[in-house]
Design a protein around this motif. Structure first.
Motif, short mmCIF file in Angstrom:
data_model
loop_
_atom_site.label_atom_id
_atom_site.label_comp_id
_atom_site.label_asym_id
_atom_site.label_seq_id
_atom_site.Cartn_x
_atom_site.Cartn_y
_atom_site.Cartn_z
N ARG A 295 -14.11 -10.08 14.67
CA ARG A 295 -15.28 -9.21 14.70
C ARG A 295 -15.24 -8.14 13.62
O ARG A 295 -16.29 -7.65 13.20
N ARG A 296 -14.07 -7.77 13.15
CA ARG A 296 -13.99 -6.71 12.14
C ARG A 296 -13.62 -7.27 10.76
O ARG A 296 -13.29 -6.51 9.87
N ALA A 297 -13.66 -8.59 10.62
CA ALA A 297 -13.17 -9.20 9.38
C ALA A 297 -14.27 -9.31 8.34
O ALA A 297 -15.39 -9.73 8.63
N TRP A 298 -13.93 -8.92 7.11
CA TRP A 298 -14.76 -9.17 5.93
C TRP A 298 -13.97 -10.21 5.14
O TRP A 298 -12.96 -9.91 4.53
N VAL A 299 -14.42 -11.46 5.18
CA VAL A 299 -13.65 -12.57 4.64
C VAL A 299 -14.28 -13.05 3.34
O VAL A 299 -15.46 -13.42 3.31
N ILE A 300 -13.50 -13.02 2.26
CA ILE A 300 -13.99 -13.53 0.98
C ILE A 300 -14.27 -15.03 1.12
O ILE A 300 -13.47 -15.78 1.68
N ALA A 301 -15.41 -15.47 0.61
CA ALA A 301 -15.83 -16.86 0.76
C ALA A 301 -14.82 -17.81 0.11
O ALA A 301 -14.21 -17.50 -0.91
N SER A 302 -14.68 -18.99 0.73
CA SER A 302 -13.72 -19.96 0.20
C SER A 302 -14.10 -20.41 -1.21
O SER A 302 -13.22 -20.78 -2.01
N ALA A 303 -15.39 -20.37 -1.53
CA ALA A 303 -15.81 -20.78 -2.87
C ALA A 303 -15.17 -19.90 -3.94
O ALA A 303 -14.78 -20.37 -5.01
N THR A 304 -15.07 -18.60 -3.67
CA THR A 304 -14.37 -17.70 -4.59
C THR A 304 -12.86 -17.89 -4.51
O THR A 304 -12.17 -17.92 -5.52
N ALA A 305 -12.35 -18.07 -3.28
CA ALA A 305 -10.90 -18.25 -3.12
C ALA A 305 -10.40 -19.46 -3.89
O ALA A 305 -9.30 -19.44 -4.47
N PHE A 306 -11.20 -20.53 -3.93
CA PHE A 306 -10.75 -21.75 -4.60
C PHE A 306 -10.63 -21.59 -6.12
O PHE A 306 -10.02 -22.43 -6.78
N THR A 307 -11.22 -20.54 -6.66
CA THR A 307 -11.02 -20.30 -8.10
C THR A 307 -9.58 -19.89 -8.40
O THR A 307 -9.17 -19.87 -9.56
N TYR A 308 -8.80 -19.56 -7.37
CA TYR A 308 -7.39 -19.21 -7.54
C TYR A 308 -6.47 -20.39 -7.28
O TYR A 308 -5.24 -20.23 -7.24
N LYS A 309 -7.04 -21.58 -7.08
CA LYS A 309 -6.20 -22.76 -6.83
C LYS A 309 -5.34 -23.05 -8.06
O LYS A 309 -5.81 -23.00 -9.20
N ASN A 310 -4.06 -23.34 -7.79
CA ASN A 310 -3.09 -23.62 -8.85
C ASN A 310 -2.94 -22.45 -9.81
O ASN A 310 -2.57 -22.63 -10.97
N SER A 311 -3.24 -21.25 -9.31
CA SER A 311 -3.14 -20.06 -10.14
C SER A 311 -1.85 -19.33 -9.84
O SER A 311 -1.34 -19.34 -8.71
N ALA A 312 -1.32 -18.69 -10.85
CA ALA A 312 -0.07 -17.94 -10.68
C ALA A 312 -0.33 -16.47 -10.36
O ALA A 312 0.59 -15.65 -10.43
N ASN A 313 -1.57 -16.11 -10.03
CA ASN A 313 -1.89 -14.70 -9.78
C ASN A 313 -1.05 -14.14 -8.64
O ASN A 313 -0.89 -14.76 -7.59
N GLU A 314 -0.54 -12.96 -8.85
CA GLU A 314 0.27 -12.26 -7.86
C GLU A 314 -0.66 -11.66 -6.80
O GLU A 314 -1.75 -11.20 -7.12
N ASP B 35 -10.60 -24.28 3.87
CA ASP B 35 -12.01 -24.02 4.15
C ASP B 35 -12.25 -23.78 5.63
O ASP B 35 -12.99 -22.88 6.03
N ASP B 36 -11.61 -24.59 6.47
CA ASP B 36 -11.75 -24.43 7.92
C ASP B 36 -11.24 -23.07 8.38
O ASP B 36 -11.89 -22.37 9.17
N VAL B 37 -10.05 -22.69 7.91
CA VAL B 37 -9.45 -21.42 8.33
C VAL B 37 -10.31 -20.24 7.86
O VAL B 37 -10.48 -19.25 8.58
N THR B 38 -10.87 -20.35 6.66
CA THR B 38 -11.77 -19.29 6.17
C THR B 38 -12.96 -19.14 7.11
O THR B 38 -13.33 -18.02 7.47
N SER B 39 -13.54 -20.25 7.53
CA SER B 39 -14.67 -20.19 8.46
C SER B 39 -14.23 -19.63 9.81
O SER B 39 -14.94 -18.83 10.42
N GLU B 40 -13.04 -20.04 10.27
CA GLU B 40 -12.56 -19.57 11.57
C GLU B 40 -12.32 -18.06 11.56
O GLU B 40 -12.55 -17.39 12.57
N LEU B 41 -11.85 -17.53 10.43
CA LEU B 41 -11.60 -16.09 10.36
C LEU B 41 -12.88 -15.28 10.53
O LEU B 41 -12.83 -14.09 10.88
N SER B 42 -14.02 -15.90 10.31
CA SER B 42 -15.29 -15.20 10.54
C SER B 42 -15.52 -14.91 12.01
O SER B 42 -16.42 -14.15 12.37
N ARG B 43 -14.72 -15.52 12.88
CA ARG B 43 -14.79 -15.20 14.31
C ARG B 43 -14.14 -13.85 14.62
O ARG B 43 -14.30 -13.33 15.73
#
Length: 612
Positions: free
Chosen positions: A247-266, A237-245
């Motif tokens: 200037r050209r980054a479009w960062v997917i929110a950690s709330a969506t990223a956490f839906t991939y926790k323990n997931s085998a998605n490639e 969560d911290d690193v996701t917030s830090e990446l918003s620093r």
């Protein structure tokens, strides 16, 4: 890396006049001005050559800021000297070859050639530095034209940079921009226009496109220790917030990223679904006072690692670890980092339940789907940390946010006292560190409950100004616009929220905001589409089901209206009849013409659907 090369003007002349005096002056200036300034802006002095120096930076902006501060420092220190030491400075960015004690390569060579073009006491930069920093309002640029330089087979564009508008003659301006004109034509133009003595020129600074699309996948524990799961989640969560620093980054929110926790998605599949080019993945290992993060940046188009690095720091320097990781990502994406003010963190993860450990536990508890139990756990951890570190802005913001979450959801017995506590915590956090977006977000909720929707909108907008990837901030700013009677303006903002976090646990609220905006515009078919999706993912929101039933009734879809009203009565009928719903929409926060009209139509639809 960004490479800064500086050269002492007239060094040979000064040495021939007095070697001892020149050496003493240069040593003092290096010690008192140059070295500490390079360190202040995150640079590394690679070598000092007597008459010059070479330094490297992970950030192009910090390299330019450093150069400007060095020139200002020299001016302050030597203001009354008749023969001051002056520097020419050149800055370039690109790949470098790293040796044991030095750096090499074409980027360094170009920096040296650019430095030679600079006038005494000025700073010149390459096209790549200019492109990365031109949007900074504190920088002023003037083109110095395209130059052929030794050992470089092509012309290089050079720009002078300063911290105030650059004075240059019209002749110089025309020469830089129109170097290709025929000599006769150039002479005629200059002869015609040379009456103007001096112009103040500043480059326009359009907003940068956020083209680096990236997701931070949930970090895991390297040794599978479940006791450290909270640490891995919090660092994600911290690193996701830090990446918003970036200037050209479009960062997917950690709330969506956490839906991939323990997931085998490639990674390539994740990149396709989330429409991101890069994924940052890794694991965390804690050994006593040391936290090691093994991270890799993945190109989702190919599935290949762009890089794979380890970062290890004492836990009291966890912010330094995250800054270093951020800098590595920024360099890979050819991006630039917004500089923050001084941040503080008290405690060490080597011991449980001190402020740093409490913040990490609170952040971990706040991830995923919100529940009364999670909010209570988050707040208890945050308040435990605040006992030892009462001026921790992040902990104050987490406290304010969970208090308002309880109030808005009717959880944990929250009421007016919790609203007051939330406001006090949010305002204190902002006074301590105005750069914490969650504090502005929580304050926006408080102001909404007070009926001050303009101030609430300003708070939500400040949250997304600080963190341009704050999906929930966009959704609530859109909601505030609906409250202010501007539903059409709300729609683009809620679409941004949905793009930033398509799998957000709060996505039902995103669709609710979208549906009510369309309802307020009288576009009931689109309102039904959005409200139906909201009801599907968040079936426990009574107001979504009420507005959905009304929209069906207002479009004469009587069967669907009856079905939706049946769901409403089954789930919420014990608490909400027509009189209670009518009373609810007479509260202070709904008293604006647009919402009053929309609410009246909604009640009309509910009566038509059969609510009593």
């Amino acid at each position: 890396m960004a490479v800064m090369l500086a050269d002492v003007v007239g060094y040979s002349r000064m040495m021939s006049r007095s070697e001892d005096e020149t050496h003493t002056r240069l040593t003092a200036i290096t010690r008192d001005v140059i070295d500490p300034t390079i360190a202040e802006f995150g640079g590394r002095l690679v070598r000092s050559m007597g008459d010059g120096l070479l330094a490297e930076f992970v950030s192009a902006t910090e390299a330019v800021r450093c150069a400007l501060e060095i020139q200002r420092g020299l001016a302050r220190r030597q203001g009354n000297e008749t023969d001051p030491i002056r520097l020419r400075i050149g800055i370039n960015t690109g790949d470098v070859l790293v040796g044991h004690r030095d750096i090499y390569g074409n980027s360094v060579n170009i920096a040296a050639r650019i430095e030679a073009v600079a006038a005494p006491g000025t700073i010149c930069v390459s096209q790549s530095i200019y492109d990365q920093t031109r949007a900074q309002p504190e920088f002023f640029f003037a083109s110095r034209g395209r130059h052929r330089v030794k050992n470089i087979p092509y012309r290089i564009s050079v720009y002078e940079v300063a911290d105030q508008p650059i004075r240059r003659s019209l002749l110089a301006g025309l020469g830089a921009h129109w170097v290709g004109l025929a000599a006769a034509g150039m002479t005629a133009v200059v002869a015609t226009m040379a009456i103007s003595a001096v112009l103040l020129l500043r480059e326009q600074t359009p907003a940068l496109a956020r083209t680096n699309r990236i997701v931070v996948l949930p970090f895991t524990t390297a040794d599978g220790n479940p006791a450290d799961d909270y640490l891995a989640d919090a660092i994600t969560d911290d690193v996701t917030s830090e990446l918003s620093r970036l200037r050209r980054a479009w960062v997917i929110a950690s709330a969506t990223a956490f839906t991939y926790k323990n997931s085998a998605n490639e990674p390539r599949e994740i990149g396709r679904v989330l429409k991101v080019r890069y994924a940052l993945a890794g694991n965390v290992r804690r050994t006593g006072a040391i936290v090691q993060v093994n991270a890799r940046l993945i190109d989702t188009a190919s599935g290949a690692n762009v890089w794979d690095n380890s970062f290890a720091y004492e836990t009291s320097s966890l912010l330094d670890l995250e800054d270093r990781l951020l800098g590595r990502v920024a360099t890979s994406l050819n991006d630039d980092v917004k500089r923050l003010g001084v941040r503080h963190e008290v405690g060490t993860l080597a011991a449980d339940h001190n402020p740093l450990d409490a913040r990490m536990r609170a952040m971990a508890a706040s991830t995923g789907y919100a529940t009364p139990e999670k909010f209570l756990e988050t707040r208890r951890n945050a308040e435990a940390g605040l006992k030892a570190d009462p001026d921790n802005a992040r902990l104050l913001a987490l406290t304010a946010h969970t208090l308002m979450g309880d109030v808005l959801n009717g959880w944990n017995g929250a009421g007016s006292a919790e609203v007051e506590r939330a406001e006090a915590a949010a305002r204190k956090a902002i006074s301590l560190d105005p750069g914490v977006p969650l504090a502005h977000f929580a304050l926006g909720y408080v102001l909404r409950l007070h009926g001050d929707h303009a101030a609430a909108l300003a708070s939500f907008q400040e949250a997304i100004r600080i963190d341009p990837n704050f999906a929930r901030g966009y959704a609530q700013a859109a909601n505030a616009l609906v409250f202010l009677g501007k539903p059409a303006d709300a729609l683009p903002m809620v679409e941004t929220a949905l793009e930033l976090s398509p799998n957000d646990p709060a996505v039902g609220v995103f669709y609710w905001v979208k549906g009510r905006a369309y309802f307020a515009l009288g576009d009931y078919p689109k309102a039904i589409e959005a409200l139906s999706e909201s009801a599907r993912v968040r079936p426990n929101l009574w107001y979504v089901q009420a507005w959905l039933a009304s929209a069906y009734a207002l479009t004469d879809q009587d069967a669907k209206a009856g079905e939706a009203l049946g769901v409403f009565n089954t789930r919420f009928g014990a608490q909400f009849n027509l009189d209670r719903v009518t009373q609810y929409y007479q509260e202070e926060q709904y008293k604006n013409p647009t919402l009053q009209t929309a609410s009246a139509e909604m009640l009309k639809g509910l009566r038509k659907a059969g609510l009593h």
